[in-house]
Design a protein around this motif. Structure first.
Motif, mmCIF file in Angstrom:
data_model
loop_
_atom_site.group_PDB
_atom_site.id
_atom_site.type_symbol
_atom_site.label_atom_id
_atom_site.label_comp_id
_atom_site.label_asym_id
_atom_site.label_seq_id
_atom_site.Cartn_x
_atom_site.Cartn_y
_atom_site.Cartn_z
ATOM 1 N N LYS A 49 -9.615 -2.670 8.798
ATOM 2 C CA LYS A 49 -9.592 -3.202 8.246
ATOM 3 C C LYS A 49 -9.043 -4.825 8.445
ATOM 4 C CE LYS A 49 -9.898 0.321 4.081
ATOM 5 N NZ LYS A 49 -10.170 0.742 3.297
ATOM 6 N N SER A 60 -7.841 3.373 9.839
ATOM 7 C CA SER A 60 -8.858 2.538 8.662
ATOM 8 C C SER A 60 -8.315 1.636 8.237
ATOM 9 C CB SER A 60 -9.109 3.415 7.780
ATOM 10 O OG SER A 60 -10.386 4.403 7.953
ATOM 11 N N PHE A 61 -6.867 1.808 8.183
ATOM 12 C CA PHE A 61 -6.381 0.846 8.033
ATOM 13 C C PHE A 61 -6.072 -0.090 9.187
ATOM 14 C CE2 PHE A 61 -1.768 -1.340 8.011
ATOM 15 C CZ PHE A 61 -1.515 -1.176 6.827
ATOM 16 N N CYS A 100 0.738 -1.381 -0.179
ATOM 17 C CA CYS A 100 0.254 -0.119 0.048
ATOM 18 C C CYS A 100 0.781 1.423 -0.165
ATOM 19 C CB CYS A 100 -0.743 -0.045 1.294
ATOM 20 S SG CYS A 100 -2.085 -1.629 1.541
ATOM 21 N N ASP A 127 -1.338 9.957 7.948
ATOM 22 C CA ASP A 127 -1.672 9.613 9.974
ATOM 23 C C ASP A 127 -3.389 9.085 9.579
ATOM 24 O OD1 ASP A 127 0.934 9.973 10.647
ATOM 25 O OD2 ASP A 127 0.781 11.579 11.525
ATOM 26 N N GLU A 128 -3.940 10.289 8.500
ATOM 27 C CA GLU A 128 -5.785 10.378 9.042
ATOM 28 C C GLU A 128 -6.239 8.945 8.508
ATOM 29 O OE1 GLU A 128 -4.267 13.096 4.630
ATOM 30 O OE2 GLU A 128 -3.534 12.782 7.197
ATOM 31 N N GLU A 129 -5.410 8.357 8.141
ATOM 32 C CA GLU A 129 -5.821 6.894 7.253
ATOM 33 C C GLU A 129 -5.230 5.265 8.054
ATOM 34 O OE1 GLU A 129 -5.203 6.671 3.104
ATOM 35 O OE2 GLU A 129 -5.689 8.850 2.019
ATOM 36 N N ILE A 167 1.413 5.383 4.233
ATOM 37 C CA ILE A 167 -0.042 5.693 5.194
ATOM 38 C C ILE A 167 -0.564 6.926 6.061
ATOM 39 C CG2 ILE A 167 -2.074 4.163 6.157
ATOM 40 C CD1 ILE A 167 -1.373 2.670 4.339
#
Length: 352
Positions: free
Chosen positions: A249, A245-246, A235, A240-242, A238
């Motif tokens: 999942k 979610s990472f 990926c 910080d704001e994601e 990534i």
């Protein structure tokens, strides 16, 4: 009291360190020297290096600025990571006759990096600063064995904002998630080989590898070579704001490093409800109790044991829930800002 602090780290990680200090009632102002501003909050003033093209000159400029900022009568100089930030803090402290703290955020016993001149310089820094913080008890024991006085070493817990990192109920797209710098010591290739091993039992197994680094292209090529394109998503970085979610999942967080201090990614994953299977390195035993809230693998290269532990968790709902719950409770008790702030206050109280 006023504090002078220098560090790098990512924006959120930097703010976590800063907030540990700024949240203390005894602290009036924290002057933070870094390449860019982090998050804004009361008591925090950023002094940003202007010229990013000449980093070596920037460190000289930063040192001079830290020395000149002593006119604000700081109580202490703090450097996060030994070289260069700990060195800058220690030297500025010597020039101004003000105490200094060096915070080690990696594994001080990792000899592939800390060797030769770098090791000699690191030990000189640690012996000449007033206080040292480490990420866990194994690191503390190692430094004591190396001759650093026990009374000057403090275990400083990593901290996390648990209002951000939490379970948010996303669909579990990945059986395995891993996040970190894709470099030699992280051995991300082991993650790929774990997936290859498990594919025989779980044909649709899916993994996500987050992060950048010098071995990213090698990992991408290895995935293609082993024909795992449909099983592994590389990926990249990534934001910080994601991150929340990472992690949400994923089902299981896997760490295959040869060395660590105490990885913040374990706390982040645990806060999002993920059980952890990790190599038994650094200070990870401060949070992972074998068979109680996670699995530790003594040899980072033991692909079969990693695969066996992941398979066990994926196929035992009761064990999965036990590890997930126990580890989430553990990290939310240990790694709060208040606990780290108490360590800083203990250090500050010792300064005359």
């Amino acid at each position: 009291m006023n504090i002078i602090l220098t560090l790098k780290c990512g924006l959120q990680d930097s703010f976590n360190f800063i907030q540990q200090i700024a949240s203390l009632k005894t602290v009036d102002k924290v002057f933070v020297f870094r390449d860019e501003k982090s998050l804004v909050a009361d008591k925090i003033t950023y002094i940003v290096s202007k010229n990013r093209r000449f980093s070596k000159i920037n460190f000289i400029i930063r040192f001079m600025q830290m020395v000149l900022f002593a006119k604000y009568k700081p109580k202490i100089f703090i450097g996060i990571y030994e070289i260069p930030h700990g060195l800058l803090a220690m030297l500025a402290g010597k020039v101004r006759n003000i105490p200094s703290v060096v915070s080690i955020i990696g594994n001080p016993a990792y000899t592939k990096i800390r060797k030769g001149f770098r090791l000699s310089l690191t030990m000189w820094i640690l012996k000449n600063c007033n206080y040292v913080t480490v990420t866990g008890n194994n690191s503390r024991k190692y430094l004591i064995q190396q001759g650093i006085p026990e009374k000057k070493i403090f275990v400083l817990p990593n901290t996390l904002d648990f209002t951000i990192f939490r379970k948010i109920g996303l669909n579990k797209e990945y059986d395995i998630v891993s996040l970190g710098r894709i470099s030699e010591e992280k051995h991300i290739e082991i993650i790929v080989k774990i997936v290859e091993e498990l594919k025989a039992k779980i044909p649709n197994i899916k993994a996500a590898i987050g992060g950048n680094g010098p071995q990213k292209e090698m990992i991408i090529n290895l995935v293609k070579q082993l024909k795992l394109d449909n099983n592994i998503d590389v990926c990249g970085f990534i934001p910080d704001e994601e991150l929340i979610s990472f992690f949400n999942k994923g089902k299981i967080f896997v760490l295959t490093s040869e060395t660590e201090g105490f990885p913040r990614t374990i706390i982040q994953a645990a806060a999002c409800g993920l059980p952890v299977v990790a190599s038994n390195v650094g200070d990870i035993t401060d949070v992972i109790d074998q068979g109680i809230n996670g699995f530790l693998v003594n040899e980072y290269s033991n692909i079969k044991e990693f695969s066996s532990r992941v398979f066990q968790l994926l196929n035992d709902d009761e064990l999965y829930k036990k590890f997930s719950t126990n580890l989430e409770i553990n990290v939310k008790q240990q790694f709060i800002t208040e606990n780290a702030s108490k360590v800083w206050q203990n250090i500050f109280d010792r300064i005359k």
